[in-house]
Write an enzyme that holds these catalytic residues in place. Structure first.
Site, PDB file in Angstrom:
ATOM      1  N   ARG A 140      -7.885  -2.179  -2.128  1.00 10.48           N
ATOM      2  CA  ARG A 140      -7.814  -1.246  -3.251  1.00 10.48           C
ATOM      3  C   ARG A 140      -7.532  -2.035  -4.529  1.00 10.48           C
ATOM      4  O   ARG A 140      -6.487  -2.676  -4.635  1.00 10.48           O
ATOM      5  CB  ARG A 140      -6.702  -0.223  -3.008  1.00 10.48           C
ATOM      6  CG  ARG A 140      -6.488   0.717  -4.190  1.00 10.48           C
ATOM      7  CD  ARG A 140      -5.375   1.745  -3.928  1.00 10.48           C
ATOM      8  NE  ARG A 140      -5.297   2.682  -5.035  1.00 10.48           N
ATOM      9  CZ  ARG A 140      -4.254   2.835  -5.856  1.00 10.48           C
ATOM     10  NH1 ARG A 140      -3.149   2.123  -5.671  1.00 10.48           N
ATOM     11  NH2 ARG A 140      -4.301   3.691  -6.836  1.00 10.48           N
ATOM     12  N   GLU A 145      -0.287   3.586  -1.916  1.00 10.79           N
ATOM     13  CA  GLU A 145       0.671   2.525  -2.235  1.00 10.79           C
ATOM     14  C   GLU A 145       1.979   2.768  -1.507  1.00 10.79           C
ATOM     15  O   GLU A 145       2.482   3.888  -1.480  1.00 10.79           O
ATOM     16  CB  GLU A 145       1.009   2.462  -3.748  1.00 10.79           C
ATOM     17  CG  GLU A 145      -0.051   1.841  -4.616  1.00 10.79           C
ATOM     18  CD  GLU A 145       0.354   1.785  -6.087  1.00 10.79           C
ATOM     19  OE1 GLU A 145       1.557   1.651  -6.394  1.00 10.79           O
ATOM     20  OE2 GLU A 145      -0.557   1.876  -6.925  1.00 10.79           O
ATOM     21  N   HIS A 157      -6.240   2.578 -13.908  1.00 14.69           N
ATOM     22  CA  HIS A 157      -4.856   2.190 -13.580  1.00 14.69           C
ATOM     23  C   HIS A 157      -4.204   1.713 -14.881  1.00 14.69           C
ATOM     24  O   HIS A 157      -3.801   0.552 -15.006  1.00 14.69           O
ATOM     25  CB  HIS A 157      -4.845   1.115 -12.489  1.00 14.69           C
ATOM     26  CG  HIS A 157      -3.550   0.981 -11.742  1.00 14.69           C
ATOM     27  ND1 HIS A 157      -3.442   1.094 -10.380  1.00 14.69           N
ATOM     28  CD2 HIS A 157      -2.290   0.737 -12.179  1.00 14.69           C
ATOM     29  CE1 HIS A 157      -2.183   0.913 -10.001  1.00 14.69           C
ATOM     30  NE2 HIS A 157      -1.453   0.694 -11.081  1.00 14.69           N
ATOM     31  N   ASN A 199      -4.784   6.621 -11.304  1.00 17.48           N
ATOM     32  CA  ASN A 199      -3.582   6.210 -10.592  1.00 17.48           C
ATOM     33  C   ASN A 199      -2.357   6.786 -11.300  1.00 17.48           C
ATOM     34  O   ASN A 199      -2.065   6.414 -12.437  1.00 17.48           O
ATOM     35  CB  ASN A 199      -3.466   4.687 -10.540  1.00 17.48           C
ATOM     36  CG  ASN A 199      -2.222   4.254  -9.766  1.00 17.48           C
ATOM     37  OD1 ASN A 199      -2.145   4.438  -8.552  1.00 17.48           O
ATOM     38  ND2 ASN A 199      -1.229   3.727 -10.470  1.00 17.48           N
ATOM     39  N   GLU A 200      -1.676   7.691 -10.619  1.00 16.93           N
ATOM     40  CA  GLU A 200      -0.383   8.206 -11.075  1.00 16.93           C
ATOM     41  C   GLU A 200      -0.380   8.827 -12.465  1.00 16.93           C
ATOM     42  O   GLU A 200       0.187   8.258 -13.411  1.00 16.93           O
ATOM     43  CB  GLU A 200       0.681   7.094 -11.034  1.00 16.93           C
ATOM     44  CG  GLU A 200       0.903   6.505  -9.669  1.00 16.93           C
ATOM     45  CD  GLU A 200       2.000   5.439  -9.659  1.00 16.93           C
ATOM     46  OE1 GLU A 200       2.462   5.032 -10.739  1.00 16.93           O
ATOM     47  OE2 GLU A 200       2.419   5.042  -8.562  1.00 16.93           O
ATOM     48  N   TYR A 252       7.485   5.187  -2.970  1.00 16.48           N
ATOM     49  CA  TYR A 252       8.391   4.041  -2.940  1.00 16.48           C
ATOM     50  C   TYR A 252       9.825   4.427  -2.616  1.00 16.48           C
ATOM     51  O   TYR A 252      10.508   3.771  -1.867  1.00 16.48           O
ATOM     52  CB  TYR A 252       8.385   3.309  -4.294  1.00 16.48           C
ATOM     53  CG  TYR A 252       7.099   2.573  -4.567  1.00 16.48           C
ATOM     54  CD1 TYR A 252       6.942   1.248  -4.198  1.00 16.48           C
ATOM     55  CD2 TYR A 252       6.024   3.221  -5.183  1.00 16.48           C
ATOM     56  CE1 TYR A 252       5.752   0.565  -4.428  1.00 16.48           C
ATOM     57  CE2 TYR A 252       4.823   2.542  -5.421  1.00 16.48           C
ATOM     58  CZ  TYR A 252       4.704   1.223  -5.035  1.00 16.48           C
ATOM     59  OH  TYR A 252       3.532   0.557  -5.258  1.00 16.48           O
ATOM     60  N   HIS A 292       1.798  -7.470 -26.643  1.00 17.12           N
ATOM     61  CA  HIS A 292       1.738  -8.406 -27.770  1.00 17.12           C
ATOM     62  C   HIS A 292       2.576  -7.921 -28.949  1.00 17.12           C
ATOM     63  O   HIS A 292       3.185  -8.714 -29.663  1.00 17.12           O
ATOM     64  CB  HIS A 292       0.282  -8.635 -28.201  1.00 17.12           C
ATOM     65  CG  HIS A 292      -0.544  -9.327 -27.144  1.00 17.12           C
ATOM     66  ND1 HIS A 292      -1.884  -9.086 -26.956  1.00 17.12           N
ATOM     67  CD2 HIS A 292      -0.190 -10.237 -26.206  1.00 17.12           C
ATOM     68  CE1 HIS A 292      -2.329  -9.828 -25.946  1.00 17.12           C
ATOM     69  NE2 HIS A 292      -1.313 -10.530 -25.471  1.00 17.12           N
ATOM     70  N   ASN A 327       1.210   7.604  -3.475  1.00 19.89           N
ATOM     71  CA  ASN A 327       1.986   6.389  -3.739  1.00 19.89           C
ATOM     72  C   ASN A 327       3.449   6.759  -3.544  1.00 19.89           C
ATOM     73  O   ASN A 327       3.960   7.651  -4.235  1.00 19.89           O
ATOM     74  CB  ASN A 327       1.818   5.902  -5.185  1.00 19.89           C
ATOM     75  CG  ASN A 327       0.443   5.304  -5.448  1.00 19.89           C
ATOM     76  OD1 ASN A 327      -0.392   5.231  -4.558  1.00 19.89           O
ATOM     77  ND2 ASN A 327       0.226   4.883  -6.683  1.00 19.89           N
TER      78      ASN A 327
HETATM   79  C1  GBH Z   1       3.388   1.960  -8.964  1.00 21.54           C
HETATM   80  O1  GBH Z   1       4.062   2.888  -9.762  1.00 21.54           O
HETATM   81  C2  GBH Z   1       2.202   1.419  -9.720  1.00 21.54           C
HETATM   82  O2  GBH Z   1       1.024   2.107  -9.368  1.00 21.54           O
HETATM   83  C3  GBH Z   1       2.002  -0.060  -9.583  1.00 21.54           C
HETATM   84  O3  GBH Z   1       1.118  -0.508 -10.563  1.00 21.54           O
HETATM   85  C4  GBH Z   1       3.330  -0.767  -9.634  1.00 21.54           C
HETATM   86  O4  GBH Z   1       3.171  -2.160  -9.535  1.00 21.54           O
HETATM   87  C5  GBH Z   1       4.187  -0.272  -8.491  1.00 21.54           C
HETATM   88  O5  GBH Z   1       4.356   1.096  -8.569  1.00 21.54           O
HETATM   89  C6  GBH Z   1       5.583  -0.860  -8.476  1.00 21.54           C
HETATM   90  O6  GBH Z   1       6.322  -0.417  -9.558  1.00 21.54           O
HETATM   91  O7  GBH Z   1      12.835   1.232 -14.285  1.00 21.54           O
HETATM   92  O8  GBH Z   1      12.915   3.408 -15.265  1.00 21.54           O
HETATM   93  O9  GBH Z   1      11.338   1.793 -16.074  1.00 21.54           O
HETATM   94  C7  GBH Z   1       5.191   3.507  -9.193  1.00 21.54           C
HETATM   95  C8  GBH Z   1       5.948   4.259 -10.261  1.00 21.54           C
HETATM   96  C9  GBH Z   1       6.847   3.982 -12.387  1.00 21.54           C
HETATM   97  C10 GBH Z   1       7.942   3.010 -10.494  1.00 21.54           C
HETATM   98  C11 GBH Z   1       7.673   3.123 -13.304  1.00 21.54           C
HETATM   99  C12 GBH Z   1       8.765   2.147 -11.410  1.00 21.54           C
HETATM  100  C13 GBH Z   1       9.775   2.053 -13.577  1.00 21.54           C
HETATM  101  C14 GBH Z   1      10.960   2.906 -13.794  1.00 21.54           C
HETATM  102  N1  GBH Z   1       6.687   3.351 -11.099  1.00 21.54           N
HETATM  103  N2  GBH Z   1       8.932   2.815 -12.666  1.00 21.54           N
HETATM  104  S1  GBH Z   1      12.088   2.293 -14.938  1.00 21.54           S
END
Ligand code: GBH
Length: 489
Positions: free
Chosen positions: A84, A384, A129, A173-174, A314, A46, A312
């Site tokens: 989850r 994740e 989270h 979470n993280e 990716y 906001h 988690n």
């Molecule tokens: C997860 O974080 C989260 O737990 C989840 O909530 C989220 O939806 C999912 O990943 C997908 O992102 O472009 O430099 O701002 C994973 C770690 C940290 C990855 C923030 C993406 C953004 C980097 N995430 N990051 S930037």
């Protein structure tokens, strides 16, 4: 001659379980209904709409506060063993503290938990989270040592209200994203990576440990559940052979920092990191390290506070020494790192619609190997793993390809490396509010129509794919055997 025919065995172990995930702020909406108060993401979106893509926010999001019955139906359609989701701290404790428990908040989560159980789906609950009550932020948030007790008290309320039915808990979470992102670009929007993120690192680990001990001492005998922490892990691979020391340091800096204190035999910060930050701090003129020390008692308090390791995962990066101090940094990781390195993508990795996200399935297996080498033969759960697209297309072949290739690497870790991975969770059940990316990048197996007041959900092809894998308990499924999911409203 023995030839391992890996490609012939794409089946999952008999007791392996499959789930799907979301988090409260990303889906619930209802940001100001009943007695719920503001949290740091409410305030952040906001106050700084300019920092979120298209000025979007999670005020309504997927409206899961009202659409939870449909959410349960979707998890059921996927055939998942568990769901989850996370609980919003200020929805349960509007003052941040335990002096007032919101019965409306409790009712919402009771409905969700009971509805899942009725369908034979296990609720897996994340306690935090990222949606810290704003009042607690104003009192210092994760840099105030007292938050370790505030968090434990909040967790105790959840255990006593829901612990009879919730058997798997994730404390935080993280911590990486909470501290390293939160003290740079994420809510609460404080820019202090030098000191703030390390205060946060320490106290969030102690908060986790205290909550774990509350469960262990007051609830475990009665409810017999499991509880642990969830870490975000980027796989760092050396670009050249002589970068391997740097890549290992990067693993310690981003993953070891939030793991060694809990999962190692000795406890405390990873020694190489502790030495590095202490030396840098001294050089910069600080009289104490920017990374605050653990006392002996704190080391003991945190050590061993796990029932499993939540992963988690990716994406990956190549690591190399930065050519010069002023070399432009392409990723936020570059500037967050204390190591003077560049993080790059390999030319061989497929890019995605998100600049931070490249595909390197092998990095998933290496991550698991690294964790096992560091912390031993413990239980791992994948909390994740998922794929982002810029379009909400129902024909999401890219996502299916990501899921298939990443799950295959996980299977290799299980079957070839003997790593104990017990479950897999796809992120995410549905398209939702993706933090700074707003609604631009979407991770859902279900598409959500954000222009529809009812936030209609429709299965993508990936939902059908995942349902087929779960049903076959194997990655070896033909296109014809894709089970159909009817697009019920
Ligand atoms: C997860 O974080 C989260 O737990 C989840 O909530 C989220 O939806 C999912 O990943 C997908 O992102 O472009 O430099 O701002 C994973 C770690 C940290 C990855 C923030 C993406 C953004 C980097 N995430 N990051 S930037």
């Amino acid at each position: 001659l023995l030839v391992t025919c890996w490609s012939k065995d794409l089946s999952f172990p008999v007791d392996f379980t499959f789930g799907v995930g979301t988090s409260a702020y990303q889906i619930e909406g209802a940001w100001n209904v009943s007695d719920k108060t503001e949290h740091i993401w409410d305030r952040f979106v906001h106050q700084h709409p300019d920092r979120i893509y298209n000025g979007n926010n999670g005020d309504v999001a997927c409206d899961s506060y009202h659409q939870w019955r449909r959410d349960i139906a979707m998890v059921k359609e996927l055939g998942a063993t568990f769901y989850r989701f996370s609980i919003s701290w200020p929805r349960i404790l509007p003052t941040g503290f335990t002096n007032h428990i919101s019965e409306d908040g409790v009712l919402y989560y009771n409905n969700l938990i009971n509805g899942l159980l009725k369908e034979g789906i296990q609720p897996v609950v994340t306690i935090y989270h990222w949606d810290l009550p704003q009042r607690l932020q104003d009192l210092g948030g994760w840099t105030n040592p007292l938050i370790t007790d505030w968090f434990a008290s909040y967790a105790r309320v959840l255990f006593s209200r829901f612990g009879d039915r919730v058997k798997t808990w994730h404390t935080i979470n993280e911590p990486y994203t909470v501290c390293d992102m939160g003290y740079v670009i994420f809510a609460p929007g404080i820019n202090d990576p030098q000191v703030g993120r390390y205060l946060c690192s320490k106290y969030i680990l102690i908060a986790h440990a205290k909550a774990w001990r509350v469960y262990d001492e007051e609830f475990r005998a009665m409810y017999n559940g499991k509880i642990s922490i969830v870490n975000h892990i980027i796989w760092f691979e050396p670009k050249n052979q002589n970068d391997s020391v740097l890549a290992e340091l990067a693993m310690q800096e981003f993953t070891g920092r939030y793991s060694h204190p809990i999962f190692s035999k000795e406890g405390g910060w990873p020694p190489v990191l502790e030495t590095l930050i202490a030396e840098k701090s001294r050089y910069e003129g600080y009289d104490i390290s920017r990374l605050p020390a653990f006392t002996k008692d704190e080391v003991e308090l945190v050590k061993g506070t796990f029932d499993f390791y939540g992963v988690n995962h990716y994406t990956s990066r190549l690591v190399r020494k930065r050519p010069s101090k002023d070399a432009p940094s392409s990723y936020i990781l570059d500037s967050l790192s204390e190591l003077g390195v560049s993080f790059e993508a390999s030319k061989d990795w497929k890019s995605t619609s998100s600049s931070w996200f490249m595909e390197y399935p092998e990095g998933f297996r290496r991550t698991l190997q690294w964790l096992r080498n560091q912390y031993g033969d413990i239980d791992f759960v994948i909390t994740e793993n998922g794929y982002a697209t810029a379009s909400q297309s129902l024909e999401d072949y890219d996502r299916i390809n990501y899921m298939r290739t990443y799950m295959e690497q996980m299977l290799l870790a299980i079957k070839e490396d003997g790593i104990k991975v017990l479950s897999y969770t796809t992120w995410s059940l549905m398209d939702n509010f993706e933090w700074l990316d707003g609604y631009r990048s979407t991770f859902g197996l279900y598409q959500v129509d954000f222009s529809d007041p009812n936030r209609r959900r429709t299965p993508k092809l990936s939902a059908k794919y995942y349902a087929s894998v779960v049903k076959a308990r194997s990655l070896d499924i033909s296109n014809q055997s894709m089970y159909s999911i009817s697009a019920s409203a």
